[in-house]
Motif scaffolding. Structure first.
Motif, PDB file in Angstrom:
ATOM      1  N   ALA A 313       0.821  -1.215   0.000  1.00 54.97           N
ATOM      2  CA  ALA A 313       0.000   0.000   0.000  1.00 54.97           C
ATOM      3  C   ALA A 313       0.854   1.263   0.000  1.00 54.97           C
ATOM      4  CB  ALA A 313      -0.936  -0.012   1.200  1.00 54.97           C
ATOM      5  N   SER A 314       1.999   1.207   0.673  1.00 57.16           N
ATOM      6  CA  SER A 314       2.854   2.396   0.767  1.00 57.16           C
ATOM      7  C   SER A 314       3.455   2.784  -0.578  1.00 57.16           C
ATOM      8  CB  SER A 314       3.981   2.151   1.773  1.00 57.16           C
ATOM      9  OG  SER A 314       4.954   1.248   1.257  1.00 57.16           O
ATOM     10  N   LEU A 315       3.475   1.854  -1.520  1.00 59.96           N
ATOM     11  CA  LEU A 315       4.114   2.098  -2.811  1.00 59.96           C
ATOM     12  C   LEU A 315       3.138   2.552  -3.889  1.00 59.96           C
ATOM     13  CD1 LEU A 315       6.417  -1.054  -2.767  1.00 59.96           C
ATOM     14  CD2 LEU A 315       7.159   1.324  -2.502  1.00 59.96           C
ATOM     15  N   ILE A 316       1.832   2.453  -3.605  1.00 59.86           N
ATOM     16  CA  ILE A 316       0.815   2.837  -4.586  1.00 59.86           C
ATOM     17  C   ILE A 316       0.228   4.177  -4.179  1.00 59.86           C
ATOM     18  CG2 ILE A 316      -1.347   2.153  -5.704  1.00 59.86           C
ATOM     19  CD1 ILE A 316      -0.686  -0.748  -4.968  1.00 59.86           C
ATOM     20  N   ASN A 317       0.120   5.072  -5.127  1.00 63.39           N
ATOM     21  CA  ASN A 317      -0.290   6.446  -4.814  1.00 63.39           C
ATOM     22  C   ASN A 317      -1.724   6.533  -4.297  1.00 63.39           C
ATOM     23  OD1 ASN A 317       0.003   9.388  -4.879  1.00 63.39           O
ATOM     24  ND2 ASN A 317      -1.446   9.285  -6.590  1.00 63.39           N
ATOM     25  N   ASP A 318      -2.642   5.832  -4.939  1.00 65.53           N
ATOM     26  CA  ASP A 318      -4.067   5.925  -4.608  1.00 65.53           C
ATOM     27  C   ASP A 318      -4.572   4.532  -4.275  1.00 65.53           C
ATOM     28  OD1 ASP A 318      -6.756   6.407  -4.378  1.00 65.53           O
ATOM     29  OD2 ASP A 318      -7.034   7.186  -6.409  1.00 65.53           O
TER      30      ASP A 318
END
Length: 346
Positions: A313-318
């Motif tokens: 989750a931390s690597l995906i913007n939205d």
């Protein structure tokens, strides 16, 4: 008279219990047959197409003005694994459910058993068959492919649902302490070296799953193999196992064990940078995280743990993480919940 009534009552209870047990067993073995029949009544049809030189088989829901949804199944099953959710999803989407290379009725192409190669062909499928941007949802290794598609072909993807994807956990050496590696991938690897010719029987006998059955495992295996000898054309189902497991026994007959071997050797992830791929995803994303735990042997029983989910989750913007109290196959175990999550991206 009283004794007679007691005997009659007891007989009735036993008969009712027998009917209930019979219904439970039928449910475990027939749920997906019933779901597939509903899917066909809902208007789904099957098709073949040659993409980038390889045959891809897929099912398509009723055409219309609804947004297209591409469903990508996980290992050792096929498009029919989505049967329990397809009629529901067809109310809001034009659904395309593919058989990944090496599964179902798609081509066996071992030279393409990498996330990059399969993802490339799925991108071509969206371009050539669907012809417009899609919502893409993938389960397990199909979730990895959905991420690959969203990260490397953002022009084709409008929203993403990652259903319990083993991102980071298929990478060696960590993969060696995951359920997929010690169970399916290892069985695929040893089968290919064994000289055996009945893949379905070999996998049935060598599943790590039987470790949980203690002294009863040998009897289960012996019974299943005996039925296989008598009916070699039938998958080996078990009446007390859940519906999704029994459906996998059907699909495993069409599964190429060389696909699973690619996870054993690490070839699946060659050229597939999980972190870089996730950073490139632009479309709104939902990460479905199912139940997991570590066994006493340190093996991850599940696709990802809580730290993995947070890292993804931390690597995906939205992105939104949705925790579901379910086993790994959320769309099979909680079909209404899964359909609602997918629908929420609209």
């Amino acid at each position: 008279m009283a004794a007679g009534r007691l005997i009659a009552a007891g007989t009735s209870v036993l008969a009712t219990a027998g009917l209930a047990a019979g219904g439970w067993a039928a449910r475990n073995r027939k749920t997906y047959d019933w779901a597939l029949a509903r899917t066909r009544r809902a208007g789904f049809t099957e098709h073949d197409v040659v993409v980038n030189g390889s045959k891809l088989h897929y099912a398509q829901g009723p055409a219309g003005d609804k947004p297209p949804l591409l469903l990508i199944h996980g290992q050792a099953v096929d498009w029919q694994s989505y049967a329990r959710v397809l009629p529901d999803l067809a109310r809001d989407f034009t659904v395309y459910a593919v058989d990944v290379h090496g599964h179902g009725q798609s081509a066996r192409t071992p030279e393409k058993y990498t996330a990059t190669a399969v993802g490339t062909d799925l991108g071509r499928f969206v371009e050539e068959v669907i012809g417009t941007r899609v919502v893409v949802s993938g389960h397990s290794s199909g979730g990895q492919l959905a991420a690959w598609l969203a990260g490397n072909r953002p022009d084709l993807v409008r929203a993403v649902v990652l259903e319990d994807p083993p991102l980071f956990t298929t990478l060696l050496p960590r993969a060696e302490k995951t359920w997929n590696w010690v169970d399916l991938a290892t069985a695929c690897h040893t089968y290919l070296q064994s000289g055996e010719s009945d893949w379905g029987a070999y996998l049935f006998a060598h599943q790590k799953l039987w470790d949980f059955f203690g002294d009863g495992a040998e009897r289960i295996i012996r019974s299943g193999l005996k039925r296989r000898e008598k009916h070699p054309e039938r998958p080996i189902t078990v009446f007390f196992m859940p519906p999704s497991w029994n459906d996998m026994q059907r699909a495993i007959e069409l599964y190429d064990p060389r696909f699973g071997d690619a996870f054993y050797t690490g070839a699946w992830d060659e050229g597939f940078d999980h972190e870089a791929t996730l950073r490139k995803i632009e479309a709104p994303t939902i990460l479905i995280h199912a139940n997991w735990k570590y066994g006493e042997d340190g093996v991850l029983q599940g696709a990802i743990d809580a730290e993995d989910a947070q890292r993804i989750a931390s690597l995906i913007n939205d992105v939104e993480i949705v925790r579901v109290d379910s086993g790994h196959n959320v769309h099979g175990e909680k079909p209404a919940r899964f359909a609602g999550i997918v629908r929420s991206v609209l």
